[in-house]
Structure formats: C-alpha cells, structure tokens
Design a protein around this motif. Structure first.
Motif, PDB file in Angstrom:
ATOM      1  N   SER A   2       0.836  -1.196   0.000  1.00 36.26           N
ATOM      2  CA  SER A   2       0.000   0.000   0.000  1.00 36.26           C
ATOM      3  C   SER A   2       0.877   1.254   0.000  1.00 36.26           C
ATOM      4  N   THR A   3       0.269   2.373  -0.388  1.00 33.34           N
ATOM      5  CA  THR A   3       1.021   3.630  -0.440  1.00 33.34           C
ATOM      6  C   THR A   3       1.554   3.999   0.932  1.00 33.34           C
ATOM      7  N   LEU A   4       0.736   3.825   1.967  1.00 38.72           N
ATOM      8  CA  LEU A   4       1.165   4.159   3.317  1.00 38.72           C
ATOM      9  C   LEU A   4       2.325   3.274   3.744  1.00 38.72           C
ATOM     10  N   THR A   5       2.244   1.987   3.461  1.00 38.46           N
ATOM     11  CA  THR A   5       3.329   1.062   3.788  1.00 38.46           C
ATOM     12  C   THR A   5       4.589   1.418   3.006  1.00 38.46           C
ATOM     13  N   ALA A   6       4.427   1.788   1.740  1.00 34.04           N
ATOM     14  CA  ALA A   6       5.574   2.165   0.913  1.00 34.04           C
ATOM     15  C   ALA A   6       6.248   3.417   1.449  1.00 34.04           C
ATOM     16  N   LYS A   7       5.443   4.387   1.912  1.00 38.54           N
ATOM     17  CA  LYS A   7       6.017   5.615   2.486  1.00 38.54           C
ATOM     18  C   LYS A   7       6.805   5.283   3.742  1.00 38.54           C
ATOM     19  N   HIS A   8       6.237   4.429   4.592  1.00 37.33           N
ATOM     20  CA  HIS A   8       6.933   4.055   5.826  1.00 37.33           C
ATOM     21  C   HIS A   8       8.221   3.284   5.522  1.00 37.33           C
ATOM     22  N   ALA A   9       8.183   2.438   4.514  1.00 45.88           N
ATOM     23  CA  ALA A   9       9.388   1.686   4.134  1.00 45.88           C
ATOM     24  C   ALA A   9      10.482   2.645   3.678  1.00 45.88           C
ATOM     25  N   LEU A  10      10.110   3.649   2.885  1.00 45.42           N
ATOM     26  CA  LEU A  10      11.094   4.633   2.427  1.00 45.42           C
ATOM     27  C   LEU A  10      11.663   5.412   3.607  1.00 45.42           C
ATOM     28  N   ILE A  11      10.804   5.877   4.491  1.00 45.25           N
ATOM     29  CA  ILE A  11      11.275   6.654   5.643  1.00 45.25           C
ATOM     30  C   ILE A  11      12.199   5.819   6.513  1.00 45.25           C
ATOM     31  N   PHE A  26      10.939  14.306   6.519  1.00 45.19           N
ATOM     32  CA  PHE A  26      10.053  13.156   6.380  1.00 45.19           C
ATOM     33  C   PHE A  26       8.611  13.609   6.164  1.00 45.19           C
ATOM     34  N   ASP A  27       8.247  14.745   6.786  1.00 43.78           N
ATOM     35  CA  ASP A  27       6.905  15.307   6.573  1.00 43.78           C
ATOM     36  C   ASP A  27       6.706  15.691   5.107  1.00 43.78           C
ATOM     37  N   ILE A  28       7.736  16.255   4.487  1.00 44.18           N
ATOM     38  CA  ILE A  28       7.650  16.620   3.066  1.00 44.18           C
ATOM     39  C   ILE A  28       7.454  15.370   2.218  1.00 44.18           C
ATOM     40  N   LEU A  29       8.236  14.343   2.478  1.00 44.84           N
ATOM     41  CA  LEU A  29       8.114  13.094   1.711  1.00 44.84           C
ATOM     42  C   LEU A  29       6.713  12.511   1.854  1.00 44.84           C
ATOM     43  N   HIS A  30       6.185  12.569   3.070  1.00 46.18           N
ATOM     44  CA  HIS A  30       4.847  12.053   3.317  1.00 46.18           C
ATOM     45  C   HIS A  30       3.796  12.901   2.600  1.00 46.18           C
ATOM     46  N   LYS A  31       3.887  14.231   2.735  1.00 47.41           N
ATOM     47  CA  LYS A  31       2.923  15.145   2.117  1.00 47.41           C
ATOM     48  C   LYS A  31       2.914  15.005   0.596  1.00 47.41           C
ATOM     49  N   GLU A  32       4.081  14.851   0.006  1.00 51.65           N
ATOM     50  CA  GLU A  32       4.202  14.746  -1.449  1.00 51.65           C
ATOM     51  C   GLU A  32       3.960  13.335  -1.968  1.00 51.65           C
ATOM     52  N   GLU A  33       3.635  12.419  -1.040  1.00 52.34           N
ATOM     53  CA  GLU A  33       3.359  11.018  -1.381  1.00 52.34           C
ATOM     54  C   GLU A  33       4.514  10.360  -2.140  1.00 52.34           C
ATOM     55  N   ILE A  34       5.722  10.630  -1.651  1.00 53.73           N
ATOM     56  CA  ILE A  34       6.922  10.033  -2.242  1.00 53.73           C
ATOM     57  C   ILE A  34       7.080   8.624  -1.670  1.00 53.73           C
ATOM     58  N   GLU A  44      18.217  16.402  -7.540  1.00 51.82           N
ATOM     59  CA  GLU A  44      18.465  17.494  -6.605  1.00 51.82           C
ATOM     60  C   GLU A  44      17.480  18.645  -6.846  1.00 51.82           C
ATOM     61  N   GLU A  45      17.233  18.954  -8.103  1.00 55.65           N
ATOM     62  CA  GLU A  45      16.320  20.043  -8.451  1.00 55.65           C
ATOM     63  C   GLU A  45      14.893  19.731  -8.011  1.00 55.65           C
ATOM     64  N   LYS A  46      14.481  18.491  -8.199  1.00 53.04           N
ATOM     65  CA  LYS A  46      13.125  18.114  -7.796  1.00 53.04           C
ATOM     66  C   LYS A  46      12.974  18.152  -6.274  1.00 53.04           C
ATOM     67  N   PHE A  47      13.994  17.698  -5.551  1.00 53.04           N
ATOM     68  CA  PHE A  47      13.933  17.790  -4.094  1.00 53.04           C
ATOM     69  C   PHE A  47      13.786  19.251  -3.660  1.00 53.04           C
ATOM     70  N   CYS A  48      14.545  20.129  -4.273  1.00 53.12           N
ATOM     71  CA  CYS A  48      14.461  21.557  -3.925  1.00 53.12           C
ATOM     72  C   CYS A  48      13.074  22.113  -4.254  1.00 53.12           C
ATOM     73  N   SER A  49      12.493  21.668  -5.350  1.00 51.41           N
ATOM     74  CA  SER A  49      11.191  22.197  -5.762  1.00 51.41           C
ATOM     75  C   SER A  49      10.063  21.783  -4.817  1.00 51.41           C
ATOM     76  N   ILE A  50      10.249  20.716  -4.034  1.00 52.42           N
ATOM     77  CA  ILE A  50       9.210  20.314  -3.090  1.00 52.42           C
ATOM     78  C   ILE A  50       9.517  20.766  -1.661  1.00 52.42           C
ATOM     79  N   GLY A  51      10.566  21.560  -1.493  1.00 52.84           N
ATOM     80  CA  GLY A  51      10.799  22.173  -0.189  1.00 52.84           C
ATOM     81  C   GLY A  51      12.060  21.788   0.551  1.00 52.84           C
ATOM     82  N   PHE A  52      12.911  20.977  -0.046  1.00 50.13           N
ATOM     83  CA  PHE A  52      14.170  20.631   0.610  1.00 50.13           C
ATOM     84  C   PHE A  52      15.197  21.726   0.354  1.00 50.13           C
TER      85      PHE A  52
END
Length: 77
Positions: A2-11, A26-34, A44-52
């Motif tokens: 599941s998406t939630l499980t996948a997010k937790h696995a990534l984190i 980690f909040d950004i990754l969760h919010k952006e559904e990464i 690097e550019e994409k990470f910066c564009s989502i708030g890193f």
C-alpha cells in the motif's frame, strides 16, 4: 504494497542511512506522497522544488549511488 506502507518503508530506509534528516524532511516526503519508486527518480532540483534545502537535497541525491539504488530497489519493488 500500500502507499502508506511504501512511504513508511522509504522513511525507515532513509533513517537507516544516517543522513541527518529531520522530521520536517520526512513530513515533506509524506505530504508529497513520495514512495520508494518515485524517490529513485528524484533529482536534486526536484527535491528543492518540493521544499528541501540544497544541502539536504544534495545528501539525498548523493545517497542515490548505484549501490544504494540497488538496495532500495530490492526494498521497494
């Protein structure tokens, strides 16, 4: 997976890498559904564009060397 499980696995994977990421990252990754597979395509550019900040974005993309990508692929596929 599941998406939630996948997010937790990534984190969990990123926490194990000791990249000195903070809760806000980690909040950004969760919010952006990464999830693992989308994480592997981020630049690097994409990470910066989502708030890193540049420093964190650099660490995350540097952490995407071929060996780490192979490890991540096993976890996320």
């Amino acid at each position: 997976m599941s998406t939630l499980t996948a997010k937790h696995a990534l984190i969990n994977f990123l926490k194990e890498q000791n990249l000195k990421l903070k809760k806000k990252h980690f909040d950004i990754l969760h919010k952006e559904e990464i999830t693992g597979l989308s994480f592997l395509d981020l630049t690097e550019e994409k990470f910066c564009s989502i708030g890193f900040a540049l420093g964190s974005a650099t660490l995350l993309t540097r952490g995407s060397d071929p060996q780490r990508k192979a490890e991540a692929c096993v976890l996320f596929i």
